[in-house]
Design a protein around this motif. Sequence first.
Motif, PDB file in Angstrom:
ATOM      1  N   ALA A   1       9.265  -4.073  -9.280  1.00 47.17           N
ATOM      2  CA  ALA A   1       8.258  -4.920  -9.928  1.00 47.17           C
ATOM      3  C   ALA A   1       7.734  -4.255 -11.200  1.00 47.17           C
ATOM      4  N   THR A   2       7.376  -5.085 -12.160  1.00 46.06           N
ATOM      5  CA  THR A   2       6.891  -4.557 -13.434  1.00 46.06           C
ATOM      6  C   THR A   2       5.682  -5.356 -13.897  1.00 46.06           C
ATOM      7  N   GLY A   3       4.951  -4.798 -14.839  1.00 43.21           N
ATOM      8  CA  GLY A   3       3.768  -5.461 -15.364  1.00 43.21           C
ATOM      9  C   GLY A   3       3.092  -4.565 -16.377  1.00 43.21           C
ATOM     10  N   LYS A   4       1.859  -4.916 -16.722  1.00 41.92           N
ATOM     11  CA  LYS A   4       1.046  -4.159 -17.676  1.00 41.92           C
ATOM     12  C   LYS A   4      -0.101  -3.477 -16.938  1.00 41.92           C
ATOM     13  N   GLY A   5      -0.518  -2.320 -17.438  1.00 38.53           N
ATOM     14  CA  GLY A   5      -1.515  -1.530 -16.750  1.00 38.53           C
ATOM     15  C   GLY A   5      -2.871  -2.184 -16.585  1.00 38.53           C
ATOM     16  N   SER A   6      -3.223  -3.109 -17.466  1.00 38.79           N
ATOM     17  CA  SER A   6      -4.534  -3.759 -17.357  1.00 38.79           C
ATOM     18  C   SER A   6      -4.627  -4.683 -16.152  1.00 38.79           C
TER      19      SER A   6
ATOM     20  N   SER B   1       0.804  -1.215   0.000  1.00 37.34           N
ATOM     21  CA  SER B   1       0.000   0.000   0.000  1.00 37.34           C
ATOM     22  C   SER B   1       0.832   1.257   0.000  1.00 37.34           C
ATOM     23  N   PHE B   2       2.110   1.171   0.265  1.00 41.92           N
ATOM     24  CA  PHE B   2       2.870   2.398   0.449  1.00 41.92           C
ATOM     25  C   PHE B   2       4.072   2.488  -0.459  1.00 41.92           C
ATOM     26  N   ALA B   3       4.935   1.496  -0.470  1.00 45.04           N
ATOM     27  CA  ALA B   3       6.166   1.614  -1.241  1.00 45.04           C
ATOM     28  C   ALA B   3       5.889   1.506  -2.732  1.00 45.04           C
ATOM     29  N   ALA B   4       6.751   2.138  -3.512  1.00 39.89           N
ATOM     30  CA  ALA B   4       6.556   2.133  -4.950  1.00 39.89           C
ATOM     31  C   ALA B   4       7.860   2.477  -5.633  1.00 39.89           C
ATOM     32  N   GLY B   5       7.861   2.459  -6.970  1.00 42.23           N
ATOM     33  CA  GLY B   5       8.998   3.027  -7.635  1.00 42.23           C
ATOM     34  C   GLY B   5       9.489   2.381  -8.899  1.00 42.23           C
ATOM     35  N   ALA B   6       9.034   1.219  -9.277  1.00 43.53           N
ATOM     36  CA  ALA B   6       9.499   0.601 -10.521  1.00 43.53           C
ATOM     37  C   ALA B   6       8.633   1.090 -11.668  1.00 43.53           C
ATOM     38  N   VAL B   7       8.612   0.343 -12.768  1.00 42.96           N
ATOM     39  CA  VAL B   7       7.896   0.813 -13.951  1.00 42.96           C
ATOM     40  C   VAL B   7       6.895  -0.225 -14.418  1.00 42.96           C
ATOM     41  N   VAL B   8       5.619   0.143 -14.384  1.00 44.67           N
ATOM     42  CA  VAL B   8       4.536  -0.641 -14.959  1.00 44.67           C
ATOM     43  C   VAL B   8       4.114   0.087 -16.229  1.00 44.67           C
ATOM     44  N   ILE B   9       3.921  -0.648 -17.320  1.00 50.22           N
ATOM     45  CA  ILE B   9       3.810  -0.014 -18.628  1.00 50.22           C
ATOM     46  C   ILE B   9       2.458  -0.280 -19.298  1.00 50.22           C
ATOM     47  N   ARG B  10       2.228   0.397 -20.434  1.00 45.79           N
ATOM     48  CA  ARG B  10       1.032   0.168 -21.228  1.00 45.79           C
ATOM     49  C   ARG B  10       1.018  -1.250 -21.793  1.00 45.79           C
ATOM     50  N   ASP B  11      -0.191  -1.761 -22.038  1.00 41.23           N
ATOM     51  CA  ASP B  11      -0.327  -3.099 -22.605  1.00 41.23           C
ATOM     52  C   ASP B  11       0.134  -3.177 -24.055  1.00 41.23           C
ATOM     53  N   ASP B  12       0.051  -2.044 -24.770  1.00 40.25           N
ATOM     54  CA  ASP B  12       0.296  -2.062 -26.204  1.00 40.25           C
ATOM     55  C   ASP B  12       1.687  -1.546 -26.589  1.00 40.25           C
ATOM     56  N   VAL B  13       2.591  -1.430 -25.619  1.00 42.07           N
ATOM     57  CA  VAL B  13       3.956  -0.973 -25.890  1.00 42.07           C
ATOM     58  C   VAL B  13       4.933  -2.080 -25.503  1.00 42.07           C
ATOM     59  N   PRO B  14       5.847  -2.471 -26.386  1.00 43.40           N
ATOM     60  CA  PRO B  14       6.810  -3.533 -26.061  1.00 43.40           C
ATOM     61  C   PRO B  14       7.691  -3.151 -24.869  1.00 43.40           C
ATOM     62  N   ASP B  15       7.961  -4.120 -24.028  1.00 43.83           N
ATOM     63  CA  ASP B  15       8.775  -3.883 -22.846  1.00 43.83           C
ATOM     64  C   ASP B  15      10.161  -3.342 -23.202  1.00 43.83           C
ATOM     65  N   ARG B  16      10.711  -3.775 -24.338  1.00 40.83           N
ATOM     66  CA  ARG B  16      12.068  -3.366 -24.715  1.00 40.83           C
ATOM     67  C   ARG B  16      12.180  -1.851 -24.874  1.00 40.83           C
ATOM     68  N   ARG B  17      11.073  -1.162 -25.167  1.00 37.26           N
ATOM     69  CA  ARG B  17      11.123   0.287 -25.332  1.00 37.26           C
ATOM     70  C   ARG B  17      11.283   0.999 -23.996  1.00 37.26           C
ATOM     71  N   HIS B  18      11.078   0.289 -22.904  1.00 36.44           N
ATOM     72  CA  HIS B  18      11.221   0.883 -21.576  1.00 36.44           C
ATOM     73  C   HIS B  18      12.543   0.504 -20.900  1.00 36.44           C
TER      74      HIS B  18
END
Length: 277
Positions: A155-160, A13-30
Motif C-alpha cells: 500500500a502507498t500514500g502520502k504522509g499527511s 496494526s502489525f504488518a508493514a513494508g510498502a512505501v508511503v512518501i512525502r506530500d511534496d515529492v512526486p511519486d515517480r521519484r520513488h
Amino acid sequence: MRRAVFPLLLLTSFAAGAVVIRDDVPDRRHRMAISEFPALADVPGEGHGVLIAPRWVLTAAHAVGWQKAVDVVVVGGTPYAVNRIVVHPGYRKPPQDLIDAAIKSGDWAAFLEFMTASDDIALIELTEPVRDVAPARIYRGSALGKVVRLMGRGATGKGSEGHHPHGPNRTDLRQGYNQISSSDGRWIGYTFDAPPAALPLEASSGNGDSGGPILVAVGDEWQVAGITAWKRVQGNPVDTWPGKYGQTNYGVRVEHYRDWIEKTIAGDATAVAPPGA
C-alpha cells in the motif's frame, strides 16, 4: 467473526513494508525497477523477502504464517518453487483472547508487548538455487543513525493522510529512505518525519509487504540490516490509517539472528522450528 479478526490485525496494526512518501515529492521519484535490487523476493498475494544465499530467502515469520501455503516465491522477476519454510522457534502468534480484549478496550499495550517479545523471522528454502542474482549480505554492526533504503510493492500514500488500512496491499514497486533511531535486541526502528525535517526521499513502510529488506549502504553494496515487520500507530489500529507522519516503524534486526540463520542454512537440525511452531 472471530476468525476474521487476526488477518485484519496483520494488515492494520502489525504488518508493514510498502512505501508511503512525502506530500511534496512526486511519486515517480520513488518508483523503481526490480533490476535495481534483484535480490528482492515477492511472496504470493502480498509480502516480501530477500535472497541471502542461492537457495535461501529471508522474510518475516508473519508474512508467510498467515498463508495457507507458500509454494512459489519470485526472485528478481523469476518464480522459484519452495522446498520448505523454517520459522524461528521463538515466533508466537498472539492468542485470540488477547486480540479480542484489545479490540474491545482500545488498549493495545498488552498486544504490542506480546509481539515485541516474539521472534518474527523465517527462512524460505528454494528447491533449486538462484544462479543469476547475487544474494544480499547481512549487515554487521549497529545500524543506529544510519540512513536506510526501504522498498516494497504494498500500500502507498502520502504522509499527511497515510494509506487506506484495507488496501490495496500490492501495487507498483517503490523505494525510499529513512534514518534508524533505535537498534537493540530484536528490533531496529525509524520514524516517518514530516518536511522540512524529513530526508529528500523520506519514506515509511505501509501495509502488505512485510518481510522486505531494510538496507544499509556499505560502499557500493546494499546489505540487509533489517526485515520490515510492524509499526506503532496513534489511536486504535483497527480504524487508524497507517503511514502518517510521526508513526514509528520497526524491523527485525537481522544481526541479532545471524547465528540462527547460519545454522539453518548449514543444515543444523537444532535451528529448525518444531512442528506447529
